[in-house]
Design a protein around this motif. Structure first.
Motif, short mmCIF file in Angstrom:
data_model
loop_
_atom_site.label_atom_id
_atom_site.label_comp_id
_atom_site.label_asym_id
_atom_site.label_seq_id
_atom_site.Cartn_x
_atom_site.Cartn_y
_atom_site.Cartn_z
N VAL A 129 39.99 -34.89 45.98
CA VAL A 129 40.59 -35.58 44.67
C VAL A 129 42.06 -35.10 44.45
CG1 VAL A 129 40.43 -36.37 42.32
CG2 VAL A 129 38.36 -36.65 43.81
N GLU A 130 43.25 -36.13 44.62
CA GLU A 130 44.23 -35.18 44.03
C GLU A 130 44.78 -36.15 43.04
OE1 GLU A 130 47.24 -35.23 47.32
OE2 GLU A 130 45.82 -33.85 48.76
N ILE A 131 44.82 -35.19 41.69
CA ILE A 131 45.30 -35.80 40.60
C ILE A 131 46.79 -35.26 40.13
CG2 ILE A 131 42.92 -36.87 40.00
CD1 ILE A 131 42.89 -34.55 38.01
N ALA A 186 49.08 -33.40 37.30
CA ALA A 186 49.02 -32.59 36.13
C ALA A 186 48.55 -33.29 34.77
CB ALA A 186 50.16 -31.83 36.07
N GLU A 187 49.25 -34.46 34.48
CA GLU A 187 49.26 -35.41 33.60
C GLU A 187 47.61 -35.87 33.54
OE1 GLU A 187 50.86 -39.21 31.04
OE2 GLU A 187 51.63 -39.03 33.03
N GLU A 188 47.30 -36.29 34.66
CA GLU A 188 45.83 -36.94 34.50
C GLU A 188 45.00 -35.71 34.61
OE1 GLU A 188 42.74 -39.96 36.89
OE2 GLU A 188 44.95 -40.11 37.02
N ALA A 189 45.01 -34.60 35.22
CA ALA A 189 44.17 -33.34 34.76
C ALA A 189 43.88 -32.94 33.25
CB ALA A 189 44.77 -32.43 35.74
N GLU A 190 45.08 -33.18 32.66
CA GLU A 190 45.08 -32.94 31.15
C GLU A 190 44.34 -33.65 30.63
OE1 GLU A 190 48.16 -31.85 27.34
OE2 GLU A 190 48.86 -31.46 29.31
N LEU A 191 44.54 -35.27 30.92
CA LEU A 191 43.97 -36.14 30.15
C LEU A 191 42.31 -36.02 30.56
CD1 LEU A 191 43.71 -38.96 28.51
CD2 LEU A 191 44.27 -40.05 30.48
N THR A 192 41.77 -35.80 31.86
CA THR A 192 40.42 -35.46 32.04
C THR A 192 39.90 -34.40 31.37
OG1 THR A 192 40.88 -36.21 34.50
CG2 THR A 192 39.04 -34.80 33.99
N GLU A 193 40.47 -33.16 30.90
CA GLU A 193 39.96 -32.17 30.22
C GLU A 193 39.77 -32.71 28.72
OE1 GLU A 193 41.02 -27.64 28.78
OE2 GLU A 193 42.24 -28.70 29.92
#
Length: 286
Positions: free
Chosen positions: A64-66, A68-75
């Motif tokens: 999975v490559e996401i 940085a914005e989606e990584a923060e939203l995931t957290e």
């Protein structure tokens, strides 16, 4: 809204590593807009999920490559979801009830559910009572901002809290009550009961906000509550119907008006008392 570094529970599934090559074929309900109106923020998936047919499904697992914005939203959604669960676990403990946590599932495009058909991002977020999962494609965050004008981090927090509110209703028996009503009422009267269900989920979202600072790692300010009220208003039936068809049909409401949704969310926040959220016996909703 302060949330970074907050606790994340294990009640989380990331299915973004699974892609499907299937095509979605809409049934005769008028397309994506109608599905959004029907399921946005917790509509009954067992009705409209059956409107879709999925062909050629292939599940392919891979890295999975996401962004940085989606990584923060995931957290963010993980921390918020954990906070909501922590609050409800404490409320159930005080009421001498047993709380069974739901699971948050994030995915891209579409994903299977266990008992509610095929989930798709076109529906918006939804809760499946059969498997007790909350499903969300995080691209809905863009929909909140760009389509519905619900800005601020708390808008997505309200969405998560509303969906977990449906899980609370499932545990407390309200969903069974509504399902029984489906067999006994005509469409117009059943829609009224469905509105009561949705407004109670809004109330429960407000109850979480009331207790979050004391019971969880998420810390809220009053401006966050204002953002929550704006988010609730943004997805009122009257506003969505006007956007989709240029007119308002109250008999077809299934979630409540913008004013009602904001009112019940705020009432939950103001009282923090689950006994104040009996929408099914509120005279104004009869």
């Amino acid at each position: 809204m302060r949330w970074k570094g907050g606790r994340k529970s294990g009640n989380f599934q990331d299915r973004r590593g699974m892609s499907s090559g299937g095509k979605l074929a809409l049934g005769g309900v008028g397309g994506i807009v109608v599905l959004l109106l029907g399921l946005l923020l917790g509509g009954d998936p067992q009705d409209l999920l059956q409107q879709l047919q999925v062909t050629g499904m292939q599940q392919v697992e891979g890295p999975v490559e996401i962004s940085a914005e989606e990584a923060e939203l995931t957290e963010f959604v993980q921390v918020v979801h954990t906070s909501v669960g922590d609050v409800w676990e404490e409320i159930f403990r005080r009421e001498r009830l047993q709380f069974r946590p739901d699971t948050l599932v994030v995915y891209w495009d579409q994903t299977p559910t266990d008992g509610c058909g095929m989930g798709a991002s076109a529906y918006g977020p939804f809760y499946c009572p059969a498997d007790e999962n909350v499903y969300i494609d995080l691209s809905f965050n863009e929909e909140l901002r760009n389509r519905f004008g619900a800005t601020g981090e708390f808008a997505m927090a309200y969405v998560i809290a509303h969906e977990v509110g449906h899980h609370v209703q499932n545990l407390l028996g309200a969903m069974d009550k509504v399902n029984r009503a489906r067999q006994q009422l005509n469409e117009k009267d059943y829609n009224k009961v469905q509105v009561m269900l949705e407004l109670q989920a809004d109330f429960y979202a407000g109850v979480w906000a009331h207790h979050a600072n004391r019971t969880s790692d998420v810390q809220l300010e009053y401006n966050d509550i204002i953002d929550g009220m704006k988010a609730a208003e943004a997805v009122g039936d009257d506003r969505l119907q006007m956007q989709a068809q240029g007119k308002v049909v109250p008999e077809a409401f299934t979630h409540g008006t913008s004013e009602q949704r904001a009112y019940w969310f705020k009432k939950g926040y103001d009282t923090g008392d689950i006994r104040q959220g009996d929408t099914f016996n509120d005279p104004s909703l009869q």
